[in-house]
Scaffold this motif. Structure first.
Motif, mmCIF file in Angstrom:
data_model
loop_
_atom_site.group_PDB
_atom_site.id
_atom_site.type_symbol
_atom_site.label_atom_id
_atom_site.label_comp_id
_atom_site.label_asym_id
_atom_site.label_seq_id
_atom_site.Cartn_x
_atom_site.Cartn_y
_atom_site.Cartn_z
ATOM 1 N N LYS A 219 10.913 -41.587 110.298
ATOM 2 C CA LYS A 219 11.029 -40.252 110.062
ATOM 3 C C LYS A 219 9.728 -39.471 110.480
ATOM 4 N N ARG A 222 9.937 -39.158 113.908
ATOM 5 C CA ARG A 222 11.220 -38.832 114.498
ATOM 6 C C ARG A 222 11.717 -39.499 115.468
ATOM 7 N N GLU A 259 19.874 -38.120 111.167
ATOM 8 C CA GLU A 259 18.986 -38.488 109.887
ATOM 9 C C GLU A 259 20.079 -38.323 108.585
#
Length: 373
Positions: A219, A222, A259
């Motif tokens: 994350k 990304r 996500e």
């Protein structure tokens, strides 16, 4: 003294089998060995060859020889001085990518026609070009042909399998936008809803998404790291393998909608604390998802669609990959970008496999060019 099916006496050590072929037996150092051939003359020749190999330490026992081992022997003993160095290198590379992890550990005496056919079918499913599969077919044909000549196997299994034709490549299917919407609508209650949703948004291969772990989701940067593919070997169980080519080891941008889907999956089975080394998509008891389980759930959803009165053809997990690529092309994604995301080894492969677009998009493009006349 043994006789053939017509009552004719046979040479010492030779007998005729029920299938009409001849078996020649010899003993060496208190151990029996057999060779097989279609004629008495060929059987005698093989017996003499076998005696020579046994006496000079060149004999390879077929019952204990895997395909991986025989492939190396075939290349080094029979092909090394006949083929160019570059050709040998290509054979090794192609074999490593396309055969080794699938049937390489099987004994050559256990490999049947259906194993070769399944290999071809899997390679088609995994996006390999028909031309590449034909190369593998030629390699395996030569490899098993020599094994047959040496009396290591009774028949060449490659002859019992059919190489896919070029038209199979052109028959690749992608869902239309309407089909995509219908399928996902009926998949809402499926425990694999997130699985199919991520497939449609990333273009991952079936083995890649089943081998995806929470530790692969970065994350901060990304991206989703694609570092392995999940495979299954009969007798061995599930195991992790490296991606099929160097280009397959890649990073895919982590979009917000993907996500959210991955976050939703994190606690799907009610776990409060999730091990980041666990597979993202797994069974309720944390075990790996099998290819059959994924396909069964697709078939179940399609059955519901058809029962509702809507027509929907059977699809495989790979159709989601085709669909992603098609949506990407329709949205104007550059071929080089698509190549990187899909993990193809060449731009030609990307364009060859996915340059087809939906009929409505073709029509739109034709309207754009019409203004030039």
């Amino acid at each position: 003294m043994a006789v053939d099916k017509n009552g004719k006496k046979l040479p010492p050590g030779i007998r005729q089998r029920a299938n009409g072929r001849y078996e020649g037996r010899i003993k060496y150092q208190y151990k029996s060995y057999s060779v097989y051939a279609d004629t008495i003359t060929d059987t005698k020749k093989k017996m003499n060859d076998l005696k020579y190999k046994l006496q000079h330490g060149l004999y390879v026992e077929s019952s204990k020889t895997t395909l991986d081992e025989w492939f190396e022997t075939w290349l080094n003993v029979y092909k090394k001085n006949k083929l160019k160095k570059g050709t040998i290198s290509t054979y090794k590379k192609q074999y490593s990518y396309m055969v080794k992890g699938k049937i390489g550990k099987k004994y050559i005496t256990d490999i049947r026609g259906e194993h070769i056919q399944t290999l071809y079918n899997d390679l088609v499913e995994e996006d390999y070009a028909v031309s590449s599969i034909k190369i593998i077919a030629a390699i395996l044909s030569g490899c098993f042909k020599q094994a047959f000549k040496n009396g290591l196997i009774e028949r060449n299994p490659v002859k019992l399998a059919e190489v896919p034709s070029e038209k199979d490549k052109n028959a690749r299917k992608a869902m239309t936008k309407e089909e995509q919407h219908v399928f996902m609508e009926y998949a809402k209650d499926s425990y694999l809803f997130n699985f199919y949703s991520v497939l449609l948004r990333t273009g991952l291969r079936n083995g890649e998404i089943r081998g995806l772990k929470f530790s692969d989701i970065d994350k901060k940067k990304r991206v989703i790291h694609i570092r392995r593919t999940l495979k299954y070997e009969e007798g061995e169980g599930y195991y992790e393998d490296t991606p099929k080519t160097k280009s397959s080891r890649r990073d895919i941008p982590l979009t917000q909608d993907v996500e959210k889907l991955l976050d939703a999956q994190k606690h799907y089975w009610g776990e409060k604390i999730v091990n980041i080394s666990r597979y993202v998509f797994c069974t309720s008891d944390g075990k790996p998802l099998s290819r059959d389980r994924v396909q069964y759930e697709i078939d179940r959803i399609i059955k519901q669609i058809n029962q509702s009165g809507k027509e929907f053809e059977r699809i495989t997990p790979h159709v989601f990959r085709h669909t992603f690529a098609t949506r990407a092309i329709e949205s104007g994604m550059k071929p080089q970008t698509l190549k990187a995301i899909m993990g193809h080894s060449s731009l030609a492969m990307t364009m060859d496999l996915y340059s087809h677009v939906m009929p409505d998009t073709k029509a739109t493009e034709m309207e754009l060019i019409a203004v030039a006349f």
